[in-house]
Scaffold this active site. Structure first.
Site, mmCIF file in Angstrom:
data_model
loop_
_atom_site.group_PDB
_atom_site.id
_atom_site.type_symbol
_atom_site.label_atom_id
_atom_site.label_comp_id
_atom_site.label_asym_id
_atom_site.label_seq_id
_atom_site.Cartn_x
_atom_site.Cartn_y
_atom_site.Cartn_z
ATOM 1 N N GLY A 110 0.822 -1.203 0.000
ATOM 2 C CA GLY A 110 0.000 0.000 0.000
ATOM 3 C C GLY A 110 0.855 1.251 0.000
ATOM 4 O O GLY A 110 0.503 2.263 -0.613
ATOM 5 N N ASP A 111 1.991 1.172 0.667
ATOM 6 C CA ASP A 111 2.964 2.265 0.660
ATOM 7 C C ASP A 111 3.853 2.216 -0.582
ATOM 8 O O ASP A 111 4.036 3.213 -1.279
ATOM 9 C CB ASP A 111 3.847 2.185 1.906
ATOM 10 C CG ASP A 111 3.113 2.549 3.177
ATOM 11 O OD1 ASP A 111 2.551 3.649 3.240
ATOM 12 O OD2 ASP A 111 3.111 1.728 4.113
#
Length: 403
Positions: free
Chosen positions: A172-173
């Site tokens: 997600g990052d």
């Protein structure tokens, strides 16, 4: 010469997504100035450590290599003015605050653009910025786990009879950060191209800057592109399938005598080669098409699993090498021992401040023939580069004495 050695980036980010984005730019040669809050990036003290006197832990070292550090309090008027002075000579500003935070500092995109119309301003947020599409989620905090949950990653990850499971690395990052870096490079290209097309631009001017916005939630939807088209085409909601694939077989992990191997033999040619290695020509004859194999995937998986369980991972990979895509499931020690990884410069040694040790971090997967990446410089100490970045402004008392 590095590809981005004429680009200066002011990096207001911390933790993982933003620092990974700006690390990619630093690896490509950009001068990345890490503007850190008082006390520094929140992950400076995160483990692991080499010794008791480490200046920072492995987490910070890994994603902040090759940057310069300047400690600033953006709630302080003098620091804000110093920051605006840096903006005038910058090419890029990157921040990953919640939506509205830079406005509270009086340092929002519109104000920075007044000081530098050529500026590329990039934000990484959980839910994006209102400038590019306003929603009721903006302003809410978000982390990798939240993005993976909302974007559908967890719903399709894990065993069929198990709970939703997050992917190991913080995708997600990391995926959001990578997309943001792509957006920044596109904006810089547009800026340079707009300068070429504008006869009114004088030498030294750089053309039109713009706002780049990448949201973690949006990025996870993009990464899960398969679930979007599957739901659209079939009306069904894709679910967890463990290590298998919804439309390809065999495409899975199989247990060997001493670990696991993955086998991707969904093509007719690879399937025939797998059956030959198994000494099972009958399977190749009985299930000649991909449709046949998908319909009978359960029984066929058992046949393959019985065969792999009697052999070591190394034996299996040697049997299949060159004819069937396969590989052992490796752990970190296996990666460190793999000659391929060393030949590709994917393990880089850097200094660990506070010790006499060298530590290893991941290298850059971006390989350029004429302007190679250089990921070998350590992460900075907090405020290490104040004097060279601010000059006389670095020490107000000293500047006053000179007067």
């Amino acid at each position: 010469m590095a590809a981005l050695d004429d680009v200066r980036v002011l990096d207001l980010t911390q933790v993982l997504a933003g620092p990974y984005c700006t690390m990619l730019l630093a690896d490509l040669g950009a001068d990345v100035v890490k503007i850190e809050r008082p006390g520094g990036d929140l992950i400076r003290p995160n483990p692991p450590f080499v010794g008791d006197e480490d200046a920072y832990g492995g987490y910070f070292q890994s994603v902040n290599r090759g940057k310069r550090s300047l400690e600033m309090d953006l709630t302080d008027e003098e620091d804000r003015e110093d920051f605006l002075g840096l903006v005038e000579d910058a090419d890029v500003v990157v921040e990953n605050f919640r939506a509205g935070t830079m406005e509270k500092f009086g340092l929002e995109y519109e104000r920075l653009r007044e000081r530098n119309p050529q500026l590329v301003y990039a934000s990484i947020r959980g839910f994006g910025d209102p400038r590019t599409g306003e929603t009721n989620r903006q302003g809410q905090p978000s982390f990798d786990l939240i993005a993976q949950a909302l974007g559908g990653v967890m719903q399709i990850t894990g065993q069929e009879d198990g709970p939703p499971t997050k992917v190991g690395p913080g995708i997600g990052d990391l995926f959001t950060a990578t997309l943001n870096a792509v957006g920044i490079l596109a904006a810089l290209h547009h800026r340079d191209r707009s300068r070429e097309g504008d006869e009114s631009c004088e030498d030294g001017e750089s053309g039109e800057g713009q706002y780049v916005d990448t949201a973690m939630y949006d990025s996870m939807i993009s990464m899960c592109e398969r679930t979007i088209y599957q739901h659209s085409y079939t009306g069904e909601v894709p679910e967890r399938r463990g290590n298998s694939h919804p439309t390809l077989f065999p495409y899975n992990a199989f247990e060997a005598r001493d670990g696991y191997v993955v086998i991707a033999a969904f093509g007719d040619n690879h399937w025939s080669a797998l059956c030959e290695a198994m000494d099972r020509p009958d399977l190749a004859a009985e299930f000649p098409t991909a449709e046949d194999r998908l319909k009978n995937r359960k029984s066929l998986r058992e046949e393959i699993a019985d065969w792999t369980s009697e052999r070591t991972a190394d034996e299996l990979c040697k049997l299949l090498e060159g004819s069937v895509p396969s590989a052992p499931v490796q752990d970190a020690s296996d990666v460190f021992a793999d000659p391929h990884v060393h030949a590709r410069d994917m393990l880089v040694e850097v200094e660990q401040p506070g010790t006499d040790e060298q530590v290893t971090i991941a290298g850059s997967p971006i390989k350029l023939s004429e302007t190679p990446t250089k990921p070998g410089e350590r992460a900075p100490l907090l405020d290490e580069h104040r004097a060279e970045l601010l000059g006389d402004r670095a020490d107000p008392a000293e500047a006053s004495d000179d007067d």
